[in-house]
Design an enzyme around this catalytic site. Sequence first.
Site, PDB file in Angstrom:
ATOM      1  CG  ASP A 136      -2.119   0.940   1.029  1.00  0.00           C
ATOM      2  OD1 ASP A 136      -2.246   1.529  -0.061  1.00  0.00           O
ATOM      3  OD2 ASP A 136      -2.922   1.072   1.967  1.00  0.00           O
ATOM      4  CG  ASP A 144      -5.300  -1.088  -0.725  1.00  0.00           C
ATOM      5  OD1 ASP A 144      -5.996  -0.594  -1.629  1.00  0.00           O
ATOM      6  OD2 ASP A 144      -5.627  -1.038   0.477  1.00  0.00           O
TER       7      ASP A 144
END
Length: 666
Positions: free
Chosen positions: A430, A500
């Site tokens: 992420d 993500d």
Amino acid sequence: MNEVAEQKGRGRQLQSKVNTTSPSSSSSGSERQDNSSDSGTVLKRRRIEEDDCPIERIKQKAKDSNKHEEKKYKMTIRYTNKTIESNNNMANQIWNLILRQIMKGLELQLVGRNLYDPKNKVSLPQYGLELWPGYITSIRQHQENVLLCCEMSHKVMRTETILDIIRRYQKENSEHWQDNFKREIIGSIVLTNYNNKTYRVDDVDFKSKPCDTFKFKDREISYQDYYGMRYKLHIRDIKQPMLVSNPKARRVLSQEKIKFSDHHYFQTSSDCVDWTNAMRSKEMYQNINLTRWAIVYPKKFYDVTINFLNSLQNVAKGMNYSVGKPKHFDIYDDRPKSYIEKLMRINQDDPRLVAVIVPNNAADRYSAIKRVTCVDAAVPTQVIVARTLTKPKGLMTIATKVMIQINCKLGGAPWMIDFPISGVMAIGFDISHDPTNRSKSYGAFVATMDLKKNVKFFSSVSEHKKGEASGTIANHFIGALKAFKLEHKALPERIIFYRDGVDEGQNYSVIEDEVEHLKKMLKDIYDKFGNGKKPKFTFIVVTKKLNTRIFLNKNSKYENPEPGTVVDSVITLPNRFEFFLVSQSVRQGTVAPTNYNIIHHDVQDNDLTPDRLQILTYKYTHLYYNWSGTTRVPAVVQYAHKLADLAAKSLQRIPNLGLNDKLYYL
């Protein structure tokens, strides 16, 4: 389902004309004749009044294309006392339905959700492709008027059939040709010309053939005969395998057993995926005893600190966890500078952990504490707000949560679940932006080290620059593979990458840059150090921010679906290999699903079918140790998000490499 078949004849096309009746803008109830006509069909308008009986006089005879006999079609129009305003969503739906029927009248072909023109296709035989022009249309109410948006679209169609691909792999004369074929075809979308529908390939059944039979109504019929009867198709190759496409819209995965130490379990259920209460009386799955540690606190919080340490000891006894006595360090005030000076002194003793009591959630003080311990040194810290320790009723709950976090930061694990396969590295990635400098971002990478064998993680952070994600991720990847090989004396059998931080418009750049770069890197590494093994790599884009909501129709009442609910058709996009997963249970409001878009998926020896991948993904949502329940995303994604936030919002620099094997960011 058999994909490859040859058309022998054309079915008849049903054509019919039906008189239409629509409300007139005139206020009178009288009927008038319009001047317009279509091939002798007179269009009439009439305003339907409240006292009118249902109109049922419109009839049409046509021939059924299958039975070749006449049928009667009757349209009934009733007064509903309901006016639809132009800005109503229902009006938008009606307009779009009418437009869709008009587009079909232009002999456009529906592919997925949009209409394309196969008659004006551009053939590229040298590449085995066709380019179909088409349109994406939408009618919506805008600020002043209802407007039609019409956008040009093109669909690239592959002319190579599934049977062509099978024969290509058979010519390789490889004993693994079936595995190679599966790896290419599973997860892809196929278009069947005989019914103009798209299907996702979930599996390939080499044991089934077109000559096999199934029960159809009250008799047994072969697939070959069924296609001849239903679609007028003649299947020439009766030895070809069958493609499997699961038409299910929803299924609920089995609930997990939470494992603690000494074979103690807690069985989750559809009503309860929260094991907070069970934690208080169970020994944690993997304990790392707390020794050689220190605690820092302002002098005014001395009593609060002593009460907290006593509660921590009481919780430790119930969980069979050993907590040694800490060294006490008090400070005269709560300025960031005072904490920094004291922590620099403590770091010289190389403690295993430092607990820090602070008066409130001031960001500058928290950042200063974390920089001294997580950047300048490699010392995990547990920061505790004094205000939360002043409430006697909640003190034991706070002490329990702190105990769990401390154990994790030392390398322990409070609980675990059963995993069906070994040799798996699950990765979460992420990105988080620095709030003080929006041009600066940090990417966090967290990987498991085969959770079936032991509970260990690898974490790393790097400064992230737009357009350079593939290179930074590859560097993290190499570090994780080295750690895995050091731990298990071998490289992972299977790698699942949950990505993500990807916007919708970035998907293609992710495919081209990150996935291809990582595939090449993995091939080079496994060729050198894999002992003949080939990397099995899966890349999944995780999306949490969705407008989609899923409801369960239970006794005519709509409820939130159960945790573990998977939806992989109907609402999924036809050009994607994706699924929705509801992994949480909420007490208020509607539960939000998470979308998993599988960009790349290697399948060898049928080891990880789409159904198994969904099960494995749900299992990973049970292992976020900051919450004794399931999370919206797999734990590695949540860990990566937590680490990226710490780096971007508190540290604003790269953490000490000595912390890479610990969950110090919880």
